[in-house]
Design a protein around this motif. Sequence first.
Motif, mmCIF file in Angstrom:
data_model
loop_
_atom_site.group_PDB
_atom_site.id
_atom_site.type_symbol
_atom_site.label_atom_id
_atom_site.label_comp_id
_atom_site.label_asym_id
_atom_site.label_seq_id
_atom_site.Cartn_x
_atom_site.Cartn_y
_atom_site.Cartn_z
ATOM 1 N N ASP A 95 17.385 -10.012 -0.309
ATOM 2 C CA ASP A 95 18.392 -10.059 0.753
ATOM 3 C C ASP A 95 18.879 -8.660 1.101
ATOM 4 O OD1 ASP A 95 18.157 -12.798 0.831
ATOM 5 O OD2 ASP A 95 19.996 -13.185 -0.314
ATOM 6 N N GLN A 96 19.104 -7.838 0.100
ATOM 7 C CA GLN A 96 19.558 -6.463 0.333
ATOM 8 C C GLN A 96 18.502 -5.658 1.089
ATOM 9 O OE1 GLN A 96 22.404 -4.607 -0.175
ATOM 10 N NE2 GLN A 96 23.325 -6.619 -0.491
ATOM 11 N N LEU A 97 17.258 -5.824 0.696
ATOM 12 C CA LEU A 97 16.189 -5.074 1.361
ATOM 13 C C LEU A 97 16.031 -5.501 2.817
ATOM 14 C CD1 LEU A 97 13.514 -4.921 -1.473
ATOM 15 C CD2 LEU A 97 15.052 -3.106 -0.708
ATOM 16 N N ILE A 98 16.251 -6.784 3.084
ATOM 17 C CA ILE A 98 16.153 -7.268 4.464
ATOM 18 C C ILE A 98 17.342 -6.772 5.283
ATOM 19 C CG2 ILE A 98 16.318 -9.351 5.892
ATOM 20 C CD1 ILE A 98 14.620 -10.755 3.731
ATOM 21 N N ASN A 99 18.534 -6.824 4.683
ATOM 22 C CA ASN A 99 19.746 -6.440 5.406
ATOM 23 C C ASN A 99 19.929 -4.936 5.521
ATOM 24 O OD1 ASN A 99 20.451 -9.114 5.786
ATOM 25 N ND2 ASN A 99 21.576 -9.214 3.865
ATOM 26 N N ARG A 100 19.274 -4.170 4.676
ATOM 27 C CA ARG A 100 19.420 -2.719 4.703
ATOM 28 C C ARG A 100 18.048 -2.052 4.669
ATOM 29 N NH1 ARG A 100 22.991 -1.411 -0.163
ATOM 30 N NH2 ARG A 100 22.323 0.660 0.406
ATOM 31 N N PRO A 101 17.260 -2.208 5.734
ATOM 32 C CA PRO A 101 15.925 -1.593 5.726
ATOM 33 C C PRO A 101 16.036 -0.073 5.663
ATOM 34 C CG PRO A 101 16.466 -2.401 7.917
ATOM 35 C CD PRO A 101 17.561 -2.859 6.994
ATOM 36 N N GLY A 102 15.148 0.526 4.917
ATOM 37 C CA GLY A 102 15.127 1.984 4.814
ATOM 38 C C GLY A 102 16.012 2.524 3.710
ATOM 39 N N ALA A 103 16.821 1.692 3.076
ATOM 40 C CA ALA A 103 17.724 2.166 2.023
ATOM 41 C C ALA A 103 17.114 1.909 0.652
ATOM 42 C CB ALA A 103 19.080 1.480 2.150
ATOM 43 N N ARG A 104 15.838 2.219 0.531
ATOM 44 C CA ARG A 104 15.140 1.917 -0.716
ATOM 45 C C ARG A 104 14.965 3.137 -1.606
ATOM 46 N NH1 ARG A 104 10.568 -1.511 2.347
ATOM 47 N NH2 ARG A 104 12.049 -2.716 3.522
ATOM 48 N N VAL A 105 15.399 4.290 -1.153
ATOM 49 C CA VAL A 105 15.270 5.512 -1.918
ATOM 50 C C VAL A 105 16.643 5.852 -2.468
ATOM 51 C CG1 VAL A 105 14.597 7.935 -1.820
ATOM 52 C CG2 VAL A 105 13.413 6.255 -0.405
ATOM 53 N N PHE A 106 16.667 6.298 -3.726
ATOM 54 C CA PHE A 106 17.933 6.583 -4.367
ATOM 55 C C PHE A 106 17.915 7.979 -4.961
ATOM 56 C CE2 PHE A 106 17.205 2.065 -4.529
ATOM 57 C CZ PHE A 106 18.415 1.544 -4.116
ATOM 58 N N ALA A 107 19.095 8.555 -5.138
ATOM 59 C CA ALA A 107 19.245 9.850 -5.799
ATOM 60 C C ALA A 107 20.430 9.755 -6.747
ATOM 61 C CB ALA A 107 19.484 10.946 -4.760
ATOM 62 N N GLY A 112 26.410 11.258 -12.345
ATOM 63 C CA GLY A 112 25.604 10.158 -12.874
ATOM 64 C C GLY A 112 25.567 8.944 -11.980
ATOM 65 N N GLY A 113 26.226 8.997 -10.838
ATOM 66 C CA GLY A 113 26.204 7.876 -9.913
ATOM 67 C C GLY A 113 24.872 7.798 -9.182
ATOM 68 N N VAL A 114 24.657 6.709 -8.488
ATOM 69 C CA VAL A 114 23.426 6.504 -7.732
ATOM 70 C C VAL A 114 23.810 6.282 -6.281
ATOM 71 C CG1 VAL A 114 21.410 5.023 -7.445
ATOM 72 C CG2 VAL A 114 22.283 5.499 -9.723
ATOM 73 N N VAL A 115 23.115 7.002 -5.387
ATOM 74 C CA VAL A 115 23.386 6.842 -3.956
ATOM 75 C C VAL A 115 22.075 6.519 -3.243
ATOM 76 C CG1 VAL A 115 25.402 8.349 -3.886
ATOM 77 C CG2 VAL A 115 23.148 9.332 -3.581
ATOM 78 N N PRO A 116 22.110 5.575 -2.312
ATOM 79 C CA PRO A 116 20.887 5.275 -1.552
ATOM 80 C C PRO A 116 20.655 6.343 -0.486
ATOM 81 C CG PRO A 116 22.686 3.864 -0.839
ATOM 82 C CD PRO A 116 23.207 4.673 -1.992
ATOM 83 N N LEU A 117 19.390 6.639 -0.250
ATOM 84 C CA LEU A 117 19.009 7.576 0.809
ATOM 85 C C LEU A 117 18.045 6.871 1.743
ATOM 86 C CD1 LEU A 117 18.203 10.726 -1.346
ATOM 87 C CD2 LEU A 117 20.272 10.318 -0.028
ATOM 88 N N ARG A 118 18.087 7.235 2.989
ATOM 89 C CA ARG A 118 17.113 6.689 3.922
ATOM 90 C C ARG A 118 15.758 7.319 3.625
ATOM 91 N NH1 ARG A 118 18.753 3.078 7.159
ATOM 92 N NH2 ARG A 118 20.869 3.059 7.938
ATOM 93 N N ALA A 119 14.715 6.561 3.893
ATOM 94 C CA ALA A 119 13.359 7.058 3.638
ATOM 95 C C ALA A 119 13.145 8.351 4.408
ATOM 96 C CB ALA A 119 12.333 6.014 4.046
ATOM 97 N N GLY A 120 12.599 9.370 3.744
ATOM 98 C CA GLY A 120 12.325 10.653 4.380
ATOM 99 C C GLY A 120 13.467 11.641 4.263
ATOM 100 N N MET A 121 14.633 11.238 3.817
ATOM 101 C CA MET A 121 15.770 12.150 3.667
ATOM 102 C C MET A 121 15.790 12.712 2.257
ATOM 103 S SD MET A 121 18.890 10.447 5.784
ATOM 104 C CE MET A 121 19.867 11.902 5.512
#
Length: 136
Positions: A95-107, A112-121
Amino acid sequence: MDENSPVFAIAMAAELAEMHPQTLRQYDRLGLVVPGRTRGGSRRYSMRDIAQLREIARLGSEGVSLEGIRRVLDLENENAALRKRVSELETALADQLINRPGARVFAATTTGGVVPLRAGMRPQRNTQIVLWRPPR
């Protein structure tokens, strides 16, 4: 009908499990298969309970002790619960992947926190100098 719905009286459950009703009462007292109860206190067995009773009979015929059977049932029940939880998490992730396309990359952040990044950023670089002194 849901497999966990307690619908069978002890006589019918005993017949379906090919056991004597007194055996079912004993297994209830030992905590091997604990049926649901009506308001009046009568036992009601589900299809899942019947399957567990059959499994107890099978394991018993193979020479497994009641304590061994209890452990096997506990592990099977835990396994089923974990499989259900994994399925729920997979659904939530999908559901998350469908509702938030492109937010599959993390840093990772510096804390120590995790933040999503758009693909290519790329994550923002931190060029601070940190002085480390070992404890004395």
